[in-house]
Design a protein around this motif. Structure first.
Motif, PDB file in Angstrom:
ATOM      1  N   ARG A  19       0.012   4.183   7.416  1.00 19.33           N
ATOM      2  CA  ARG A  19       1.101   3.386   7.315  1.00 19.33           C
ATOM      3  C   ARG A  19       1.954   3.650   6.530  1.00 19.33           C
ATOM      4  O   ARG A  19       2.412   2.749   5.416  1.00 19.33           O
ATOM      5  N   SER A  22       5.427   1.675   5.185  1.00 18.06           N
ATOM      6  CA  SER A  22       5.029   1.039   4.579  1.00 18.06           C
ATOM      7  C   SER A  22       4.722   0.557   3.247  1.00 18.06           C
ATOM      8  O   SER A  22       4.588   0.153   2.793  1.00 18.06           O
ATOM      9  N   ARG A  25       7.426   1.536   0.716  1.00 16.53           N
ATOM     10  CA  ARG A  25       7.753   0.156   1.084  1.00 16.53           C
ATOM     11  C   ARG A  25       7.634  -0.982  -0.640  1.00 16.53           C
ATOM     12  O   ARG A  25       7.933  -1.745  -1.075  1.00 16.53           O
ATOM     13  N   ASP A  96       1.718  -4.041   3.692  1.00 12.34           N
ATOM     14  CA  ASP A  96       2.486  -4.526   4.958  1.00 12.34           C
ATOM     15  C   ASP A  96       3.406  -5.580   4.251  1.00 12.34           C
ATOM     16  O   ASP A  96       4.378  -6.210   4.361  1.00 12.34           O
ATOM     17  N   VAL A 213       4.035  -3.390   9.791  1.00  9.54           N
ATOM     18  CA  VAL A 213       4.743  -2.726  10.316  1.00  9.54           C
ATOM     19  C   VAL A 213       4.413  -1.768  11.507  1.00  9.54           C
ATOM     20  O   VAL A 213       2.781  -1.240  10.950  1.00  9.54           O
TER      21      VAL A 213
END
Length: 250
Positions: A19, A22, A25, A96, A213
């Protein structure tokens, strides 16, 4: 109890697999709201799906560790991340999670320093409430349910917090996650913290955002129920009663 805790005393630890967006982020949100945070990322995914490949600029702001083996699991990955920490405190995060001003990190640090606490979790929106781990059926069933043993303002002592928490590095290195559990490790980690008589609490007015995510590659690895059975058997349980009342059997 610590005298005081500053951001420079903390390393943020993230275990990620498949991910990359993610993880990117989360790293960006840390850098936006914390300033110049120390971040350890352990990525045990396939090379073509790694965070450092997809987002090299974000990765450059972190210490990124790639285990030699693919899919070592969340438990071993977190242990690797904590073993690489050089600060007295660690803040654990899922990939996440998203940091906002509602984390109130200064408040978390003050609460930790002012109270007899070993692990201080924060809320995840409506989730992450203080949770207890109780035995049922002559000790053969573990019951995961909301509850607390005592409270001081917004700080509630309990058995289990969210996966977003502050702790002393040496405490987590000693407790560790059970390496055999590649997933479904959360309750087992906190159950052993309970057995070790660690002080676990939740700061009810400090929040992390949890924005799942979806990833096909991640989902295949995450949904492996055999690891819950392994964790239950390890502690002599034949089943688990979930907060909603459902029962999971070995």
């Amino acid at each position: 109890m610590a005298n005081s805790i500053s951001t420079s005393d903390i390393t943020f630890c993230i275990k990620t697999i498949h991910r990359p967006w993610s993880c990117h982020r989360l790293v960006q949100s840390l850098r936006e709201h914390i300033g110049d945070p120390k971040i350890n990322v352990v990525d045990d995914g396939k090379p073509e799906l790694r965070f450092s490949l997809k987002y090299p600029e974000s990765a450059a702001a972190c210490q990124v560790i790639h285990p030699a083996d693919f899919d070592v699991g969340v438990s071993i990955g977190r242990n690797i991340a904590v073993d690489a920490v050089e600060t007295p405190f660690v803040f654990m995060l899922d990939d996440d999670h998203v940091v906002t001003s509602n984390l109130n990190l200064d408040r978390v640090c003050k609460r930790f320093a002012a109270n007899p606490i070993d692990i201080l979790g924060v809320r995840q929106g409506s989730g992450g409430r203080p949770t207890m781990l109780s035995k049922l059926m002559n000790g053969k069933r573990i019951w995961v349910h909301r509850g607390e043993t005592r409270r001081n303002g917004y700080v509630a002592w309990c058995d289990m917090s969210s996966n977003a928490f502050l702790a002393r590095t040496e405490t987590i290195r000693e407790l560790r996650w059970e390496g055999e559990l590649k997933t479904l490790e959360h309750w087992e980690f906190f159950y052993r913290a309970k057995l070790a008589e660690l002080n676990v609490a939740v700061a009810g007015d400090c929040f992390i955002r949890h924005e799942h995510v979806e990833s096909k590659d991640y989902r295949v690895l995450r949904h492996r129920s055999k690891f819950r059975a392994i964790g239950l058997r390890k502690h002599g349980f034949h089943s688990m009663r979930m907060p909603g009342g459902g029962v999971v059997n070995v």
